[in-house]
Design a protein around this motif. Structure first.
Motif, PDB file in Angstrom:
ATOM      1  N   ALA A 244      69.623 -15.117  43.928  1.00 51.19           N
ATOM      2  CA  ALA A 244      68.799 -16.015  43.125  1.00 51.19           C
ATOM      3  C   ALA A 244      69.477 -17.376  42.976  1.00 51.19           C
ATOM      4  N   ASN A 245      70.784 -17.363  42.744  1.00 48.61           N
ATOM      5  CA  ASN A 245      71.526 -18.620  42.627  1.00 48.61           C
ATOM      6  C   ASN A 245      71.486 -19.399  43.935  1.00 48.61           C
ATOM      7  N   ARG A 246      71.644 -18.694  45.045  1.00 48.34           N
ATOM      8  CA  ARG A 246      71.632 -19.350  46.365  1.00 48.34           C
ATOM      9  C   ARG A 246      70.259 -19.957  46.634  1.00 48.34           C
ATOM     10  N   ILE A 247      69.207 -19.238  46.308  1.00 45.67           N
ATOM     11  CA  ILE A 247      67.853 -19.749  46.513  1.00 45.67           C
ATOM     12  C   ILE A 247      67.625 -20.998  45.681  1.00 45.67           C
ATOM     13  N   ALA A 248      68.081 -20.974  44.424  1.00 46.54           N
ATOM     14  CA  ALA A 248      67.914 -22.146  43.557  1.00 46.54           C
ATOM     15  C   ALA A 248      68.663 -23.350  44.136  1.00 46.54           C
ATOM     16  N   LEU A 249      69.861 -23.122  44.638  1.00 49.40           N
ATOM     17  CA  LEU A 249      70.639 -24.209  45.233  1.00 49.40           C
ATOM     18  C   LEU A 249      69.936 -24.763  46.476  1.00 49.40           C
ATOM     19  N   LEU A 250      69.417 -23.882  47.305  1.00 44.86           N
ATOM     20  CA  LEU A 250      68.711 -24.325  48.512  1.00 44.86           C
ATOM     21  C   LEU A 250      67.457 -25.125  48.151  1.00 44.86           C
ATOM     22  N   LYS A 251      66.767 -24.722  47.103  1.00 45.06           N
ATOM     23  CA  LYS A 251      65.584 -25.471  46.668  1.00 45.06           C
ATOM     24  C   LYS A 251      65.974 -26.867  46.195  1.00 45.06           C
ATOM     25  N   GLN A 252      67.093 -26.966  45.458  1.00 45.81           N
ATOM     26  CA  GLN A 252      67.570 -28.276  45.020  1.00 45.81           C
ATOM     27  C   GLN A 252      67.902 -29.155  46.223  1.00 45.81           C
ATOM     28  N   GLU A 253      68.583 -28.562  47.204  1.00 42.45           N
ATOM     29  CA  GLU A 253      68.940 -29.323  48.399  1.00 42.45           C
ATOM     30  C   GLU A 253      67.702 -29.760  49.161  1.00 42.45           C
ATOM     31  N   GLU A 254      66.688 -28.906  49.206  1.00 38.69           N
ATOM     32  CA  GLU A 254      65.438 -29.265  49.880  1.00 38.69           C
ATOM     33  C   GLU A 254      64.776 -30.449  49.178  1.00 38.69           C
ATOM     34  N   GLU A 255      64.742 -30.428  47.860  1.00 39.93           N
ATOM     35  CA  GLU A 255      64.142 -31.531  47.110  1.00 39.93           C
ATOM     36  C   GLU A 255      64.884 -32.836  47.381  1.00 39.93           C
ATOM     37  N   LYS A 256      66.215 -32.787  47.409  1.00 40.13           N
ATOM     38  CA  LYS A 256      66.993 -33.990  47.701  1.00 40.13           C
ATOM     39  C   LYS A 256      66.668 -34.506  49.108  1.00 40.13           C
ATOM     40  N   ALA A 257      66.544 -33.586  50.055  1.00 38.12           N
ATOM     41  CA  ALA A 257      66.244 -33.987  51.428  1.00 38.12           C
ATOM     42  C   ALA A 257      64.865 -34.648  51.503  1.00 38.12           C
ATOM     43  N   TRP A 258      63.860 -34.068  50.796  1.00 44.32           N
ATOM     44  CA  TRP A 258      62.520 -34.650  50.810  1.00 44.32           C
ATOM     45  C   TRP A 258      62.503 -36.036  50.166  1.00 44.32           C
ATOM     46  N   LYS A 259      63.299 -36.222  49.105  1.00 38.98           N
ATOM     47  CA  LYS A 259      63.384 -37.543  48.472  1.00 38.98           C
ATOM     48  C   LYS A 259      63.969 -38.567  49.437  1.00 38.98           C
ATOM     49  N   LYS A 260      65.007 -38.177  50.169  1.00 41.13           N
ATOM     50  CA  LYS A 260      65.608 -39.093  51.150  1.00 41.13           C
ATOM     51  C   LYS A 260      64.610 -39.435  52.249  1.00 41.13           C
ATOM     52  N   ILE A 261      63.847 -38.438  52.678  1.00 39.89           N
ATOM     53  CA  ILE A 261      62.846 -38.676  53.718  1.00 39.89           C
ATOM     54  C   ILE A 261      61.812 -39.678  53.215  1.00 39.89           C
ATOM     55  N   GLU A 262      61.345 -39.485  51.987  1.00 39.43           N
ATOM     56  CA  GLU A 262      60.355 -40.406  51.424  1.00 39.43           C
ATOM     57  C   GLU A 262      60.926 -41.818  51.291  1.00 39.43           C
ATOM     58  N   GLU A 263      62.174 -41.926  50.839  1.00 35.90           N
ATOM     59  CA  GLU A 263      62.806 -43.247  50.728  1.00 35.90           C
ATOM     60  C   GLU A 263      62.910 -43.912  52.096  1.00 35.90           C
ATOM     61  N   THR A 264      63.262 -43.144  53.100  1.00 33.67           N
ATOM     62  CA  THR A 264      63.388 -43.683  54.455  1.00 33.67           C
ATOM     63  C   THR A 264      62.032 -44.147  54.969  1.00 33.67           C
ATOM     64  N   ARG A 265      60.996 -43.378  54.686  1.00 31.55           N
ATOM     65  CA  ARG A 265      59.641 -43.771  55.107  1.00 31.55           C
ATOM     66  C   ARG A 265      59.225 -45.078  54.430  1.00 31.55           C
ATOM     67  N   LYS A 266      59.542 -45.212  53.137  1.00 33.77           N
ATOM     68  CA  LYS A 266      59.188 -46.446  52.423  1.00 33.77           C
ATOM     69  C   LYS A 266      59.912 -47.632  53.018  1.00 33.77           C
ATOM     70  N   ARG A 267      61.213 -47.453  53.297  1.00 35.91           N
ATOM     71  CA  ARG A 267      61.972 -48.553  53.885  1.00 35.91           C
ATOM     72  C   ARG A 267      61.435 -48.915  55.255  1.00 35.91           C
ATOM     73  N   ALA A 268      61.075 -47.916  56.037  1.00 32.16           N
ATOM     74  CA  ALA A 268      60.536 -48.171  57.359  1.00 32.16           C
ATOM     75  C   ALA A 268      59.211 -48.924  57.267  1.00 32.16           C
ATOM     76  N   ALA A 269      58.401 -48.568  56.281  1.00 29.79           N
ATOM     77  CA  ALA A 269      57.120 -49.248  56.094  1.00 29.79           C
ATOM     78  C   ALA A 269      57.335 -50.695  55.670  1.00 29.79           C
ATOM     79  N   GLU A 270      58.363 -50.951  54.864  1.00 32.07           N
ATOM     80  CA  GLU A 270      58.659 -52.315  54.437  1.00 32.07           C
ATOM     81  C   GLU A 270      59.131 -53.183  55.610  1.00 32.07           C
ATOM     82  N   ILE A 271      59.889 -52.566  56.495  1.00 27.46           N
ATOM     83  CA  ILE A 271      60.424 -53.296  57.636  1.00 27.46           C
ATOM     84  C   ILE A 271      59.316 -53.652  58.615  1.00 27.46           C
ATOM     85  N   THR A 272      58.374 -52.756  58.833  1.00 30.84           N
ATOM     86  CA  THR A 272      57.314 -53.025  59.821  1.00 30.84           C
ATOM     87  C   THR A 272      56.156 -53.781  59.256  1.00 30.84           C
TER      88      THR A 272
END
Length: 86
Positions: free
Chosen positions: A58-86
């Motif tokens: 259960a602890n491992r699953i919770a940690l993996l979910k947190q890491e997934e959320e962080k990864a999705w936030k980074k992806i969204e930030e990267t998409r926003k920056r890419a949209a600003e550049i183009t």
């Protein structure tokens, strides 16, 4: 993010020595008090191990979910920056 399927946690079968909790051994002979106590102790230890394993999972699953959320936030930030550049 895609939803993941629930995890199935395999259940262990009780040891053969615990197959009949009524105090009768595999050959039909009654178990002694010390054999019954040993079976109970073994069962308690197995249960504690299983509960600890479940908590660790259960602890491992919770940690993996947190890491997934962080990864999705980074992806969204990267998409926003890419949209600003183009």
């Amino acid at each position: 993010p895609a939803a993941s399927a629930p995890l199935a946690i395999p259940r262990e079968s009780p040891p053969a020595s615990m197959a009949d909790p009524a105090g009768v051994g595999a050959e039909g002979a009654p178990l002694s008090g010390s054999q019954i106590q040993a079976n109970l102790t073994s069962a308690k230890e197995a249960r504690k191990r299983a509960e600890l394993d479940a908590q660790l999972l259960a602890n491992r699953i919770a940690l993996l979910k947190q890491e997934e959320e962080k990864a999705w936030k980074k992806i969204e930030e990267t998409r926003k920056r890419a949209a600003e550049i183009t």
